[in-house]
Design a protein around this motif. Sequence first.
Motif, PDB file in Angstrom:
ATOM      1  N   TRP A   1      55.169  48.685  50.996  1.00 34.13           N
ATOM      2  CA  TRP A   1      53.703  48.811  51.839  1.00 34.13           C
ATOM      3  C   TRP A   1      52.651  47.899  50.836  1.00 34.13           C
ATOM      4  CZ3 TRP A   1      51.911  54.366  53.754  1.00 34.13           C
ATOM      5  CH2 TRP A   1      52.647  54.672  54.835  1.00 34.13           C
ATOM      6  N   PHE A   2      52.088  46.875  51.389  1.00 30.40           N
ATOM      7  CA  PHE A   2      51.203  46.036  50.827  1.00 30.40           C
ATOM      8  C   PHE A   2      49.762  46.728  51.113  1.00 30.40           C
ATOM      9  CE2 PHE A   2      54.408  42.612  51.940  1.00 30.40           C
ATOM     10  CZ  PHE A   2      55.037  42.624  50.884  1.00 30.40           C
ATOM     11  N   MET A   3      49.282  47.235  50.022  1.00 33.81           N
ATOM     12  CA  MET A   3      47.963  48.237  50.033  1.00 33.81           C
ATOM     13  C   MET A   3      46.836  47.387  49.581  1.00 33.81           C
ATOM     14  SD  MET A   3      49.691  50.888  50.631  1.00 33.81           S
ATOM     15  CE  MET A   3      48.183  52.290  50.642  1.00 33.81           C
ATOM     16  N   ASN A   4      45.631  47.838  50.098  1.00 33.41           N
ATOM     17  CA  ASN A   4      44.243  46.957  49.986  1.00 33.41           C
ATOM     18  C   ASN A   4      43.511  47.474  48.712  1.00 33.41           C
ATOM     19  OD1 ASN A   4      43.546  49.912  50.346  1.00 33.41           O
ATOM     20  ND2 ASN A   4      41.889  49.194  51.804  1.00 33.41           N
ATOM     21  N   GLY A   5      44.190  47.971  47.561  1.00 32.93           N
ATOM     22  CA  GLY A   5      43.339  48.454  46.538  1.00 32.93           C
ATOM     23  C   GLY A   5      42.871  49.793  46.596  1.00 32.93           C
ATOM     24  N   ASN A   6      43.185  50.550  47.564  1.00 32.82           N
ATOM     25  CA  ASN A   6      42.907  51.842  47.824  1.00 32.82           C
ATOM     26  C   ASN A   6      44.150  52.545  48.684  1.00 32.82           C
ATOM     27  OD1 ASN A   6      40.916  54.093  47.501  1.00 32.82           O
ATOM     28  ND2 ASN A   6      39.241  52.023  47.639  1.00 32.82           N
TER      29      ASN A   6
ATOM     30  N   ASN B   1      53.358  41.043  46.236  1.00 37.90           N
ATOM     31  CA  ASN B   1      53.006  39.860  47.276  1.00 37.90           C
ATOM     32  C   ASN B   1      51.968  38.936  46.456  1.00 37.90           C
ATOM     33  OD1 ASN B   1      50.793  41.410  47.401  1.00 37.90           O
ATOM     34  ND2 ASN B   1      50.493  41.470  49.541  1.00 37.90           N
ATOM     35  N   GLY B   2      51.822  39.378  45.055  1.00 34.37           N
ATOM     36  CA  GLY B   2      50.717  38.305  44.400  1.00 34.37           C
ATOM     37  C   GLY B   2      49.244  38.461  44.624  1.00 34.37           C
ATOM     38  N   ASP B   3      48.917  39.491  45.312  1.00 36.35           N
ATOM     39  CA  ASP B   3      47.505  39.784  46.001  1.00 36.35           C
ATOM     40  C   ASP B   3      46.434  40.275  44.704  1.00 36.35           C
ATOM     41  OD1 ASP B   3      48.376  42.059  46.249  1.00 36.35           O
ATOM     42  OD2 ASP B   3      47.338  42.233  48.277  1.00 36.35           O
TER      43      ASP B   3
ATOM     44  N   ASP C   1      47.808  40.471  30.464  1.00 38.68           N
ATOM     45  CA  ASP C   1      48.665  41.093  31.560  1.00 38.68           C
ATOM     46  C   ASP C   1      49.715  42.052  31.056  1.00 38.68           C
ATOM     47  OD1 ASP C   1      50.365  39.472  29.722  1.00 38.68           O
ATOM     48  OD2 ASP C   1      50.896  38.052  31.202  1.00 38.68           O
ATOM     49  N   THR C   2      49.221  42.591  30.089  1.00 34.15           N
ATOM     50  CA  THR C   2      50.043  43.726  29.429  1.00 34.15           C
ATOM     51  C   THR C   2      49.758  45.189  30.030  1.00 34.15           C
ATOM     52  OG1 THR C   2      48.951  43.969  27.717  1.00 34.15           O
ATOM     53  CG2 THR C   2      50.687  42.301  27.233  1.00 34.15           C
ATOM     54  N   TYR C   3      48.806  45.262  30.667  1.00 36.18           N
ATOM     55  CA  TYR C   3      48.568  46.740  31.036  1.00 36.18           C
ATOM     56  C   TYR C   3      49.391  46.753  32.595  1.00 36.18           C
ATOM     57  CZ  TYR C   3      46.382  50.707  33.282  1.00 36.18           C
ATOM     58  OH  TYR C   3      46.124  51.945  33.752  1.00 36.18           O
ATOM     59  N   ARG C   4      50.285  48.069  32.555  1.00 35.94           N
ATOM     60  CA  ARG C   4      50.817  48.339  33.801  1.00 35.94           C
ATOM     61  C   ARG C   4      49.904  48.434  34.917  1.00 35.94           C
ATOM     62  NH1 ARG C   4      56.100  49.746  35.059  1.00 35.94           N
ATOM     63  NH2 ARG C   4      55.991  51.058  36.896  1.00 35.94           N
ATOM     64  N   GLY C   5      50.149  47.494  35.698  1.00 33.84           N
ATOM     65  CA  GLY C   5      49.504  47.538  37.023  1.00 33.84           C
ATOM     66  C   GLY C   5      48.879  46.182  37.123  1.00 33.84           C
ATOM     67  N   SER C   6      48.677  45.412  36.080  1.00 31.40           N
ATOM     68  CA  SER C   6      48.136  43.998  36.248  1.00 31.40           C
ATOM     69  C   SER C   6      48.908  43.071  36.961  1.00 31.40           C
ATOM     70  CB  SER C   6      47.680  43.342  34.919  1.00 31.40           C
ATOM     71  OG  SER C   6      48.746  43.394  34.056  1.00 31.40           O
ATOM     72  N   PHE C   7      50.290  43.121  36.813  1.00 30.82           N
ATOM     73  CA  PHE C   7      51.419  42.412  37.888  1.00 30.82           C
ATOM     74  C   PHE C   7      52.455  43.153  38.153  1.00 30.82           C
ATOM     75  CE2 PHE C   7      54.303  41.886  34.488  1.00 30.82           C
ATOM     76  CZ  PHE C   7      53.758  42.067  33.394  1.00 30.82           C
ATOM     77  N   VAL C   8      52.768  44.205  37.477  1.00 31.03           N
ATOM     78  CA  VAL C   8      53.604  44.953  37.759  1.00 31.03           C
ATOM     79  C   VAL C   8      53.483  45.938  38.981  1.00 31.03           C
ATOM     80  CG1 VAL C   8      55.463  46.944  37.105  1.00 31.03           C
ATOM     81  CG2 VAL C   8      54.960  44.922  35.436  1.00 31.03           C
ATOM     82  N   ASP C   9      54.254  46.032  39.839  1.00 32.32           N
ATOM     83  CA  ASP C   9      54.039  46.922  41.161  1.00 32.32           C
ATOM     84  C   ASP C   9      53.328  46.205  42.065  1.00 32.32           C
ATOM     85  OD1 ASP C   9      54.865  48.952  39.455  1.00 32.32           O
ATOM     86  OD2 ASP C   9      52.872  49.390  38.876  1.00 32.32           O
ATOM     87  N   ASP C  10      52.962  44.820  41.928  1.00 31.52           N
ATOM     88  CA  ASP C  10      52.227  43.810  42.916  1.00 31.52           C
ATOM     89  C   ASP C  10      53.431  42.968  43.532  1.00 31.52           C
ATOM     90  OD1 ASP C  10      50.771  42.396  44.467  1.00 31.52           O
ATOM     91  OD2 ASP C  10      49.873  41.201  42.903  1.00 31.52           O
TER      92      ASP C  10
END
Length: 414
Positions: A182-187, A163-165, A152-161
């Motif tokens: 804005w909750f995004m769809n992975g794109n 709503n926990g999706d 979980d240390t790579y920036r992006g694996s939880f940071v910047d999320d």
Amino acid sequence: MAFLALAMRLSISIPRRAAPLFYADAFIIALAFVAVVGNCLARDLTAPTNHPPTISPIPDTLGCCVCLGITGIKFHVDDLETPPGALLVKATSSNQELVLDQNLFLGGTGTNRTMSIFPTANVRGEAIITVTVTDGDGASARTSFKYTVRCDTYRGSFVDDFNGDGQADILFQHTDGSLAVWFMNGNEDLLTSSFLNPTGVADPRWKIAATADLNGDHHTDLIFQHADGTVAAWLMNGINLVTATLLSPSDPGPGWRIVGAGDVNRDNHDDILFQHDDGSLAVWLMNGTNLVYAAYLNPTRPADPRWRVVGTGDFTQVGAVDLVFQHEDGTLAVWLMNGVDLVQGELLHPAAPFDKNWRVAGTVDLNRDGRTDLLFQHTDGSVGVWFMDGVKLERATLLNPSHPGDGWRIAGPK
């Protein structure tokens, strides 16, 4: 009479010179011992003393599951008798499942040595890395440090999320101080949006300057800077404020502005990067919301102060905190870093958007491919993204929708 005769015969049989002979032999042996000791002492006094080599300590290091490895770990070796270039350096791992010995690569010359670590892909855990230096006479010294791989240390694996999706989201701040995500769809597509709770800051002169996980709870926190320079943080749980606090210290000094955040020294604590009005660059190495140590970057500034840091990322997938710059003419570049030290500076490819009114507003792994992407916002409010492959543009597109509404500006991640 028979008894006396026997006694006389027994006494006569005792050698009269036994004792004198014993003492003489002991004296000769003692002289020989003194001679031997003297020779040894003489040799000790004339032979040079070999001092063991020295090796500098190496700080504990953090890796991540999706990273290719960590390079450029620096340490120093030296010796009084053996030339530094002739010293033998060896590294071993206590956890062969995580890091094989043959995946510890040593480099450098003379006293300045380096090491690179390439862990087994998708394996987490800890290893004690021991580095041993041996001189020409066989004397040695060693140092050890802990290498930790957390998925979980790579920036992006939880940071910047928010709503926990598992997808990266985009923060906005309105000119009136309102805050939304804005909750995004992975794109590039928006799924839904929400105000934060509370919905904004009471004083709109407080602006989001960076995002980070300051308290290590795997939730994205917001770092603010006031127009007067004061710095503070909202410690969050998703979109909800848990605690608001000033940083300690709360004033970085006149002319210093927050430009990004990330774990610069790989101690599992996110740090805060600053740029001065004159272009100088510095970092606050943090423990939560508290400053531990402040340091300039190396070099301390770009040659042209019109280059401004617009975000951070990891463009080589080695777990570093790299700096994204944009010149006032729109040109884009990145400093590939090793801690506070510049490894290499590169222009992006392409080196600028076609319209210099597009400015980088955030850095985030929007499509979760392990590569840092660039969020742009035009002066007319339009928003877009460059999906990157390292420093090379892979695909550029507008976000969907392409305009957040008047007065809304991208505030993060960055």
